[in-house]
Scaffold this active site. Structure first.
Site, PDB file in Angstrom:
ATOM      1  N   ARG A 186      46.768  29.979-100.801  1.00  0.00           N
ATOM      2  CA  ARG A 186      47.254  30.315 -99.450  1.00  0.00           C
ATOM      3  C   ARG A 186      46.940  29.130 -98.555  1.00  0.00           C
ATOM      4  O   ARG A 186      45.763  28.775 -98.374  1.00  0.00           O
ATOM      5  CB  ARG A 186      46.585  31.592 -98.936  1.00  0.00           C
ATOM      6  N   HIS A 217      56.530  33.457 -98.191  1.00  0.00           N
ATOM      7  CA  HIS A 217      55.547  34.434 -98.688  1.00  0.00           C
ATOM      8  C   HIS A 217      56.213  35.194 -99.846  1.00  0.00           C
ATOM      9  O   HIS A 217      56.524  36.368 -99.739  1.00  0.00           O
ATOM     10  CB  HIS A 217      55.144  35.385 -97.548  1.00  0.00           C
ATOM     11  N   CYS A 251      54.548  43.792 -93.515  1.00  0.00           N
ATOM     12  CA  CYS A 251      53.669  43.246 -94.563  1.00  0.00           C
ATOM     13  C   CYS A 251      52.204  43.467 -94.238  1.00  0.00           C
ATOM     14  O   CYS A 251      51.366  43.418 -95.138  1.00  0.00           O
ATOM     15  CB  CYS A 251      53.971  41.771 -94.775  1.00  0.00           C
ATOM     16  N   ASP A 255      57.282  41.700 -88.339  1.00  0.00           N
ATOM     17  CA  ASP A 255      56.042  40.977 -88.641  1.00  0.00           C
ATOM     18  C   ASP A 255      55.478  40.500 -87.303  1.00  0.00           C
ATOM     19  O   ASP A 255      56.188  40.499 -86.284  1.00  0.00           O
ATOM     20  CB  ASP A 255      56.369  39.791 -89.569  1.00  0.00           C
ATOM     21  N   GLN A 300      54.898  38.594-101.414  1.00  0.00           N
ATOM     22  CA  GLN A 300      55.106  39.747-100.531  1.00  0.00           C
ATOM     23  C   GLN A 300      56.530  40.276-100.658  1.00  0.00           C
ATOM     24  O   GLN A 300      56.748  41.478-100.817  1.00  0.00           O
ATOM     25  CB  GLN A 300      54.830  39.328 -99.085  1.00  0.00           C
ATOM     26  N   ARG A 302      51.818  45.214-103.774  1.00  0.00           N
ATOM     27  CA  ARG A 302      51.400  43.826-103.996  1.00  0.00           C
ATOM     28  C   ARG A 302      50.696  43.709-105.350  1.00  0.00           C
ATOM     29  O   ARG A 302      50.930  42.771-106.112  1.00  0.00           O
ATOM     30  CB  ARG A 302      50.433  43.383-102.876  1.00  0.00           C
TER      31      ARG A 302
HETATM   32  N1  NVA Z   1      53.770  35.826 -90.962  1.00  0.00           N
HETATM   33  C1  NVA Z   1      52.410  36.232 -91.171  1.00  0.00           C
HETATM   34  C2  NVA Z   1      52.286  37.004 -92.440  1.00  0.00           C
HETATM   35  C3  NVA Z   1      50.899  37.490 -92.749  1.00  0.00           C
HETATM   36  C4  NVA Z   1      50.788  38.202 -94.044  1.00  0.00           C
HETATM   37  C5  NVA Z   1      51.511  35.014 -91.185  1.00  0.00           C
HETATM   38  O1  NVA Z   1      51.898  34.001 -91.782  1.00  0.00           O
HETATM   39  O2  NVA Z   1      50.434  35.058 -90.589  1.00  0.00           O
HETATM   40  N1   CP Z   2      50.528  40.898 -96.219  1.00  0.00           N
HETATM   41  C1   CP Z   2      49.549  40.012 -96.501  1.00  0.00           C
HETATM   42  O1   CP Z   2      49.779  38.963 -97.105  1.00  0.00           O
HETATM   43  O2   CP Z   2      48.335  40.433 -96.096  1.00  0.00           O
HETATM   44  P1   CP Z   2      46.990  39.578 -96.114  1.00  0.00           P
HETATM   45  O3   CP Z   2      47.144  38.494 -95.080  1.00  0.00           O
HETATM   46  O4   CP Z   2      45.908  40.556 -95.775  1.00  0.00           O
HETATM   47  O5   CP Z   2      46.831  38.991 -97.482  1.00  0.00           O
END
Ligand code: NVA
Ligand code: CP
Length: 298
Positions: free
Chosen positions: A99, A126, A257, A217, A129, A285
């Site tokens: 990540r 992502h 998500c 989101d 997801q 997930r």
């Molecule tokens: N768009 C959000 C998704 C989190 C799972 C982010 O990147 O923070």
């Molecule tokens: N939806 C998602 O990726 O959640 P987290 O940021 O908690 O991993």
């Protein structure tokens, strides 16, 4: 060797196969020793609850082991280049679940390392997801091609992976984002060229009209915290609330998500209401990522 850097890492037929396999794994509470003797490094430069825990549990279900790493407790935080980290970790572990910020980071880890890399979220995509979300949708309808799916909000990493998914799964994708926050043009153009049905507007009502699955989101993603106030202004009118949801198909389901900011992109009533399936979505997930790991390692 396979990497899962975006949904585009899959071949068209593999995308649906993964959904079917994840469903089978879920129904059978699947366990195996596929990853026995293997350790995967979990490199997380951003916070995570779902992705981290579902990967760590899923890897254990497949008999493997994990090491969790962040910049705060590794040399990544002291500027050791990713290409060096990739080559070092490749001597110890059998995969990296990553990540990070730039998509280039996962691409570089894949390029310089000699082990599989999985994208666990970048600023651009992502994919784990959205593949899980396809499972969540498939559990409710097998007619994926006939669906209208709407995205109300930021043209962010989630939106980009939805666009990629629409190429393979064939649904109509309606995206409503305020001016200046539309999805990346290259991602859209690639999808359009491949025949995807993606409609982009700045009108949430036009996007949600008649849709079977409604997605939203956060307005400020991880790394964009300093833009929160500016984004709150830009996204006013984009909240998925009862009034907006009333324009969707009467049986529409709502996806998020998570984590969610209630009172911003989604109202408390919709989040907690009967059309919300966000916790089934979170569960999936685990199952989808087990299927992705099997796709990589078998
Ligand atoms: N768009 C959000 C998704 C989190 C799972 C982010 O990147 O923070
Ligand atoms: N939806 C998602 O990726 O959640 P987290 O940021 O908690 O991993």
């Amino acid at each position: 060797m396979k990497h899962f850097l975006s949904i585009n890492s899959l071949m068209a037929t593999e995308a649906m196969d993964l959904v079917l396999r994840a469903k089978e794994m879920k129904d059978g509470d699947y366990r195996s020793d596929l990853l026995a003797g293997k350790t995967l490094a979990m490199i997380f430069e951003k916070a995570s609850t779902r992705t981290r825990v579902s990967f760590e549990v899923g890897i254990r279900h497949l008999g493997g082991d994990t090491i969790f790493m962040t910049p705060a407790d590794s040399q990544l935080g002291r500027s050791e280049p990713l290409k060096d980290t990739a080559r070092v970790l490749s001597r110890y572990v059998q995969g990296m679940v990553v990540r990070t910020f730039a998509q280039k980071n996962v691409e570089d880890l894949a390029r310089y390392g000699s082990i599989p890399v999985v994208n666990a979220l970048t600023d651009m995509y992502h994919p784990c997801q959205i593949m899980s979300d396809m499972l969540t949708i498939y559990e409710r309808t097998t007619h994926l091609k006939d669906l209208v799916i709407s995205w109300i909000g930021d043209g962010n990493n989630m939106a980009h992976s939805w666009i990629n998914a629409s190429v393979y799964f064939g649904f109509q994708l309606n995206i409503a984002s305020p001016e200046g926050y539309a999805p990346n043009t290259a991602v859209l153009e690639r999808a359009w060229k491949m025949g995807a049905k993606v409609f982009v507007t700045d009108d949430p009502k036009a996007a949600i009209a008649g849709s079977h699955f409604v997605n939203t989101d956060v307005w400020a993603s991880m790394g964009q915290e300093a833009e929160q106030k500016r984004r709150e202004k830009a996204f006013a009118g984009y909240q998925v609330d009862d009034e907006l949801l009333a324009l969707a198909d009467p049986n529409a389901k709502v996806l998020h998500c998570l984590p969610a900011h209630r009172g911003e992109e989604i109202s408390e009533a919709v989040f907690e209401g009967p059309q919300s399936i966000v916790f089934d979505q979170a569960e999936n997930r685990l199952h989808m990522q087990k299927a992705i790991l099997e796709w990589i390692y078998s």
